[in-house]
Design an enzyme around this catalytic site. Structure first.
Site, PDB file in Angstrom:
ATOM      1  N   GLY A 140       0.873  -1.169   0.000  1.00 34.02           N
ATOM      2  CA  GLY A 140       0.000   0.000   0.000  1.00 34.02           C
ATOM      3  C   GLY A 140       0.904   1.211   0.000  1.00 34.02           C
ATOM      4  N   GLU A 141       0.729   2.068   0.969  1.00 33.91           N
ATOM      5  CA  GLU A 141       1.576   3.252   1.078  1.00 33.91           C
ATOM      6  C   GLU A 141       2.153   3.272   2.494  1.00 33.91           C
ATOM      7  OE1 GLU A 141       2.609   5.380  -1.227  1.00 33.91           O
ATOM      8  OE2 GLU A 141       3.779   6.187   0.423  1.00 33.91           O
ATOM      9  N   SER A 142       3.468   3.105   2.578  1.00 28.60           N
ATOM     10  CA  SER A 142       4.082   2.924   3.897  1.00 28.60           C
ATOM     11  C   SER A 142       3.875   4.128   4.819  1.00 28.60           C
ATOM     12  CB  SER A 142       5.579   2.626   3.751  1.00 28.60           C
ATOM     13  OG  SER A 142       6.230   3.638   3.038  1.00 28.60           O
ATOM     14  N   CYS A 190       5.969  -5.434   0.189  1.00 27.90           N
ATOM     15  CA  CYS A 190       6.101  -4.093  -0.392  1.00 27.90           C
ATOM     16  C   CYS A 190       6.101  -3.013   0.705  1.00 27.90           C
ATOM     17  CB  CYS A 190       5.029  -3.892  -1.455  1.00 27.90           C
ATOM     18  SG  CYS A 190       5.514  -2.678  -2.681  1.00 27.90           S
ATOM     19  N   ARG A 225      12.922   3.148  -0.975  1.00 29.26           N
ATOM     20  CA  ARG A 225      11.537   3.283  -1.469  1.00 29.26           C
ATOM     21  C   ARG A 225      11.561   3.557  -2.971  1.00 29.26           C
ATOM     22  NH1 ARG A 225       8.173   7.655   1.295  1.00 29.26           N
ATOM     23  NH2 ARG A 225       6.383   6.563   0.461  1.00 29.26           N
ATOM     24  N   ILE A 252       5.190  -3.097  -7.918  1.00 34.03           N
ATOM     25  CA  ILE A 252       4.509  -1.803  -8.053  1.00 34.03           C
ATOM     26  C   ILE A 252       5.187  -0.813  -7.111  1.00 34.03           C
ATOM     27  CG2 ILE A 252       2.321  -0.568  -7.894  1.00 34.03           C
ATOM     28  CD1 ILE A 252       0.935  -3.375  -8.130  1.00 34.03           C
ATOM     29  N   ARG A 253       5.911   0.134  -7.668  1.00 38.44           N
ATOM     30  CA  ARG A 253       6.665   1.098  -6.841  1.00 38.44           C
ATOM     31  C   ARG A 253       7.373   0.360  -5.700  1.00 38.44           C
ATOM     32  NH1 ARG A 253       4.206   4.982  -4.099  1.00 38.44           N
ATOM     33  NH2 ARG A 253       2.257   3.866  -3.892  1.00 38.44           N
ATOM     34  N   HIS A 306       4.309  -8.421  -4.931  1.00 38.81           N
ATOM     35  CA  HIS A 306       2.931  -8.571  -4.430  1.00 38.81           C
ATOM     36  C   HIS A 306       2.371  -9.966  -4.713  1.00 38.81           C
ATOM     37  CE1 HIS A 306       2.033  -4.338  -3.407  1.00 38.81           C
ATOM     38  NE2 HIS A 306       2.923  -4.073  -4.345  1.00 38.81           N
ATOM     39  N   GLU A 322      -0.014 -11.353  -3.347  1.00 37.97           N
ATOM     40  CA  GLU A 322      -1.470 -11.322  -3.165  1.00 37.97           C
ATOM     41  C   GLU A 322      -2.205 -10.867  -4.424  1.00 37.97           C
ATOM     42  OE1 GLU A 322       0.642  -9.151  -2.184  1.00 37.97           O
ATOM     43  OE2 GLU A 322      -0.193  -7.136  -2.336  1.00 37.97           O
TER      44      GLU A 322
END
Ligand code: GLN
Length: 194
Positions: free
Chosen positions: A46-48, A78, A107, A134-135, A174, A176
């Site tokens: 997600g977004e850390s 991630c 990151r 993804i990123r 990822h 998942e």
């Protein structure tokens, strides 16, 4: 066996679906009491920075830090890997992490959103596994106790993308987001063993 999924932000539903497909009972972790009696925990992508903020405001940060110190098994994917790392490079100036895994991650080390990619990874004990990045954070350095289970060469050298240090697992990609549940299965089977 109950496995928690940190459910503050990110790929919560997808991790829950992967565990459910394996017949594992899942617990969404949103409050400190949800950490009780878990065999393990998944910290999703997600977004850390968003997850870090919500960890603090929810009150989950301190009890989770204690649980990690006490040896809770955890798989961070991630953003989850970023949150477990000893050191975060290119983080926000106020970015903190649990320092439960002896790695330094950068990151967006594989590029930003447009540089997202899919590849096939060779995972120790599993063989070929799809890797969705993804990123993704890049694991740039790691301690001698860190077991490297998969690597990827993005043209600038070979770096780990799946690692384990005892009960703490970190995954840059990822698992998942694909129908392949073998990474989850690998983590879950380590919980049974412990
Ligand atoms: N780059 C994101 C972060 O810093 C992580 C990306 C992801 O989890 N897909 O949190």
């Amino acid at each position: 066996m109950r496995v928690g999924v940190l459910a503050l932000q990110g790929d919560v539903r997808e991790h829950t679906a992967s565990l459910t497909a394996l017949g594992v009972e899942t617990v969404p972790v949103r409050r400190p009491e949800h950490l009780e009696n878990l065999a393990g925990l998944i910290m999703p992508g997600g977004e850390s920075t968003a997850i870090a903020h919500l960890l603090t405001t929810s009150g989950v940060r301190e009890p989770l830090a204690r649980a990690l110190e006490a040896g809770l098994s955890v798989l961070g994917t991630c953003a989850g890997l970023i949150l477990l790392s000893r050191e975060v490079l290119d983080g926000r100036s106020d970015q903190w992490s649990f320092a439960a895994l002896d790695v330094a991650v950068r990151r967006n080390g594989y590029g930003r959103q447009l540089a997202s990619f899919e590849t096939t990874l060779e995972v120790v004990g599993l063989g070929a596994v799809p890797g969705v990045f993804i990123r993704a954070p890049k694991i740039e350095s790691w301690g001698s106790d860190v077991e490297v289970l998969a690597t990827h060469d993005h043209g600038d050298g070979v770096f780990p993308v799946l690692v384990r240090e005892g009960a703490v697992w970190g995954c840059a990609f990822h698992p998942e987001l694909t129908a392949d549940t073998r990474i989850h299965e690998l983590f879950v089977s380590s919980l049974v063993d412990r």
